[in-house]
Design a protein around this motif. Sequence first.
Motif, PDB file in Angstrom:
ATOM      1  N   TRP A 100      51.663  48.356  31.666  1.00  0.00           N
ATOM      2  CA  TRP A 100      53.498  47.691  31.931  1.00  0.00           C
ATOM      3  C   TRP A 100      53.523  46.807  33.115  1.00  0.00           C
ATOM      4  O   TRP A 100      54.465  46.566  34.137  1.00  0.00           O
ATOM      5  N   GLY A 101      52.292  46.400  33.556  1.00  0.00           N
ATOM      6  CA  GLY A 101      52.682  45.290  34.534  1.00  0.00           C
ATOM      7  C   GLY A 101      51.193  43.848  34.321  1.00  0.00           C
ATOM      8  O   GLY A 101      50.453  43.954  33.454  1.00  0.00           O
ATOM      9  N   VAL A 102      51.898  43.253  35.237  1.00  0.00           N
ATOM     10  CA  VAL A 102      50.058  42.262  35.069  1.00  0.00           C
ATOM     11  C   VAL A 102      50.382  41.968  36.272  1.00  0.00           C
ATOM     12  O   VAL A 102      51.262  41.306  37.619  1.00  0.00           O
ATOM     13  N   LEU A 103      48.929  41.156  36.912  1.00  0.00           N
ATOM     14  CA  LEU A 103      48.449  41.276  38.495  1.00  0.00           C
ATOM     15  C   LEU A 103      48.131  39.579  38.083  1.00  0.00           C
ATOM     16  O   LEU A 103      46.802  39.381  37.533  1.00  0.00           O
ATOM     17  N   VAL A 104      48.741  38.631  38.956  1.00  0.00           N
ATOM     18  CA  VAL A 104      48.565  37.736  39.000  1.00  0.00           C
ATOM     19  C   VAL A 104      47.742  36.462  40.241  1.00  0.00           C
ATOM     20  O   VAL A 104      48.664  37.026  40.939  1.00  0.00           O
ATOM     21  N   PHE A 105      46.372  36.306  40.340  1.00  0.00           N
ATOM     22  CA  PHE A 105      45.281  36.359  40.843  1.00  0.00           C
ATOM     23  C   PHE A 105      45.475  34.808  40.754  1.00  0.00           C
ATOM     24  O   PHE A 105      44.876  33.695  39.620  1.00  0.00           O
ATOM     25  N   GLU A 106      46.155  34.110  42.051  1.00  0.00           N
ATOM     26  CA  GLU A 106      46.228  32.400  41.728  1.00  0.00           C
ATOM     27  C   GLU A 106      45.157  31.473  43.108  1.00  0.00           C
ATOM     28  O   GLU A 106      45.395  32.282  44.289  1.00  0.00           O
ATOM     29  N   HIS A 107      43.998  30.883  41.997  1.00  0.00           N
ATOM     30  CA  HIS A 107      43.514  30.229  43.929  1.00  0.00           C
ATOM     31  C   HIS A 107      43.163  28.950  43.998  1.00  0.00           C
ATOM     32  O   HIS A 107      43.807  28.254  42.968  1.00  0.00           O
ATOM     33  N   GLU A 108      42.708  28.435  45.077  1.00  0.00           N
ATOM     34  CA  GLU A 108      43.105  27.443  45.140  1.00  0.00           C
ATOM     35  C   GLU A 108      41.720  26.593  43.823  1.00  0.00           C
ATOM     36  O   GLU A 108      40.761  27.022  43.641  1.00  0.00           O
ATOM     37  N   THR A 109      43.017  25.186  43.336  1.00  0.00           N
ATOM     38  CA  THR A 109      41.727  24.652  42.708  1.00  0.00           C
ATOM     39  C   THR A 109      40.895  23.795  42.951  1.00  0.00           C
ATOM     40  O   THR A 109      41.363  23.394  44.696  1.00  0.00           O
ATOM     41  N   GLY A 110      39.969  23.714  42.783  1.00  0.00           N
ATOM     42  CA  GLY A 110      38.036  22.420  42.815  1.00  0.00           C
ATOM     43  C   GLY A 110      37.770  24.338  43.610  1.00  0.00           C
ATOM     44  O   GLY A 110      36.716  23.347  44.071  1.00  0.00           O
ATOM     45  N   THR A 111      37.956  24.960  43.931  1.00  0.00           N
ATOM     46  CA  THR A 111      36.984  26.275  44.649  1.00  0.00           C
ATOM     47  C   THR A 111      36.404  27.397  43.256  1.00  0.00           C
ATOM     48  O   THR A 111      37.080  27.392  41.683  1.00  0.00           O
ATOM     49  N   ASP A 112      35.140  27.792  43.696  1.00  0.00           N
ATOM     50  CA  ASP A 112      34.657  29.093  42.732  1.00  0.00           C
ATOM     51  C   ASP A 112      34.985  29.836  42.844  1.00  0.00           C
ATOM     52  O   ASP A 112      34.722  30.587  44.008  1.00  0.00           O
ATOM     53  N   ARG A 113      35.521  30.834  41.747  1.00  0.00           N
ATOM     54  CA  ARG A 113      35.140  32.329  41.844  1.00  0.00           C
ATOM     55  C   ARG A 113      34.422  32.845  42.014  1.00  0.00           C
ATOM     56  O   ARG A 113      33.165  32.382  41.623  1.00  0.00           O
ATOM     57  N   PRO A 114      34.120  34.039  42.664  1.00  0.00           N
ATOM     58  CA  PRO A 114      32.848  34.754  42.719  1.00  0.00           C
ATOM     59  C   PRO A 114      32.452  35.302  41.380  1.00  0.00           C
ATOM     60  O   PRO A 114      32.938  35.903  40.478  1.00  0.00           O
ATOM     61  N   ASN A 115      30.821  35.279  41.421  1.00  0.00           N
ATOM     62  CA  ASN A 115      30.413  35.820  40.200  1.00  0.00           C
ATOM     63  C   ASN A 115      30.828  36.827  39.603  1.00  0.00           C
ATOM     64  O   ASN A 115      31.585  38.414  40.566  1.00  0.00           O
ATOM     65  N   GLY A 116      30.866  37.400  38.900  1.00  0.00           N
ATOM     66  CA  GLY A 116      31.656  38.862  37.769  1.00  0.00           C
ATOM     67  C   GLY A 116      32.959  39.103  38.160  1.00  0.00           C
ATOM     68  O   GLY A 116      33.067  40.222  38.444  1.00  0.00           O
ATOM     69  N   TYR A 117      33.157  37.165  38.738  1.00  0.00           N
ATOM     70  CA  TYR A 117      35.070  37.848  38.737  1.00  0.00           C
ATOM     71  C   TYR A 117      35.998  38.358  37.660  1.00  0.00           C
ATOM     72  O   TYR A 117      37.170  39.205  38.679  1.00  0.00           O
ATOM     73  N   LYS A 118      35.897  38.343  37.261  1.00  0.00           N
ATOM     74  CA  LYS A 118      36.493  39.018  36.144  1.00  0.00           C
ATOM     75  C   LYS A 118      36.641  41.069  36.018  1.00  0.00           C
ATOM     76  O   LYS A 118      38.018  41.574  35.888  1.00  0.00           O
ATOM     77  N   GLN A 119      35.229  41.046  35.947  1.00  0.00           N
ATOM     78  CA  GLN A 119      35.207  42.365  36.547  1.00  0.00           C
ATOM     79  C   GLN A 119      35.892  43.206  37.575  1.00  0.00           C
ATOM     80  O   GLN A 119      36.174  44.077  38.510  1.00  0.00           O
ATOM     81  N   VAL A 120      35.711  41.925  38.635  1.00  0.00           N
ATOM     82  CA  VAL A 120      35.679  42.625  40.566  1.00  0.00           C
ATOM     83  C   VAL A 120      37.916  42.296  39.761  1.00  0.00           C
ATOM     84  O   VAL A 120      38.050  43.774  40.932  1.00  0.00           O
ATOM     85  N   TYR A 121      38.668  41.320  39.973  1.00  0.00           N
ATOM     86  CA  TYR A 121      39.617  41.085  39.938  1.00  0.00           C
ATOM     87  C   TYR A 121      40.168  43.035  38.890  1.00  0.00           C
ATOM     88  O   TYR A 121      41.781  42.901  39.133  1.00  0.00           O
ATOM     89  N   ALA A 122      40.013  42.961  37.726  1.00  0.00           N
ATOM     90  CA  ALA A 122      39.948  44.356  36.393  1.00  0.00           C
ATOM     91  C   ALA A 122      40.244  45.433  37.717  1.00  0.00           C
ATOM     92  O   ALA A 122      41.329  46.175  37.532  1.00  0.00           O
ATOM     93  N   ALA A 123      39.104  45.827  38.352  1.00  0.00           N
ATOM     94  CA  ALA A 123      38.479  47.271  39.308  1.00  0.00           C
ATOM     95  C   ALA A 123      39.996  46.772  40.268  1.00  0.00           C
ATOM     96  O   ALA A 123      40.176  47.904  40.765  1.00  0.00           O
ATOM     97  N   LEU A 124      40.108  45.753  41.004  1.00  0.00           N
ATOM     98  CA  LEU A 124      41.432  45.890  41.542  1.00  0.00           C
ATOM     99  C   LEU A 124      42.913  45.932  40.984  1.00  0.00           C
ATOM    100  O   LEU A 124      43.535  47.042  41.750  1.00  0.00           O
ATOM    101  N   ALA A 125      43.198  46.225  39.628  1.00  0.00           N
ATOM    102  CA  ALA A 125      44.167  46.035  38.929  1.00  0.00           C
ATOM    103  C   ALA A 125      44.122  47.131  38.911  1.00  0.00           C
ATOM    104  O   ALA A 125      45.255  48.037  39.059  1.00  0.00           O
TER     105      ALA A 125
END
Length: 134
Positions: A100-125
Motif C-alpha cells: 500500500w506504500g513505498v518508503l524511499v531512502f535517499e542517500h548522498e551520492t558518493g557514500t556507501d550504504r551499510p553492509n546488508g542495507y537492503k535487509q536493514v531497510y526492509a526491516a525498517l519499512a
Amino acid sequence: LPLHTAIKEGDISEEVLTYLQRLVQSDPSLKSVWLYSWPDARSLIPVSHAGEHINPLPLGYFLQSDARVIGELALQQCSCLKRPNLKLLSCPIFAENDAWGVLVFEHETGTDRPNGYKQVYAALAHKLANLIYH
C-alpha cells in the motif's frame, strides 16, 4: 486501506513523521526519507518525509522503466530506483498481502550504504507498516 487514508484515519501522522526523522538522524549518509502511498500500480502520493531534500519522485508515478522495481516491491523486496543524480532505495509498505506504500531512502551520492542495507531497510519499512496498520 490505502496508506494515505490509514495515516489520516488512524491519526498517526505525527508518529510516522517522528519515525522518519529518527531514521534520518541515525544515518549521516541519508539525505531524506520519503513515504508514499501507492494507491494503484503506477501512482504515488507523498504522505510524509524527513530530511532536507526535495521530493525525489516529483512526477507522482512510477516510470515505465521501473517495471522490474514495481515487480520486486510487489514481492516484498527492496529495490533501487534509477534516477539521474539520485541514489534511491525503495522498500514496500505492506498491509496483510498487498503493498500500500513505498518508503524511499535517499542517500548522498558518493557514500556507501551499510553492509546488508537492503535487509536493514526492509526491516525498517516493515516496522513502519506495523506502526501504520496495527
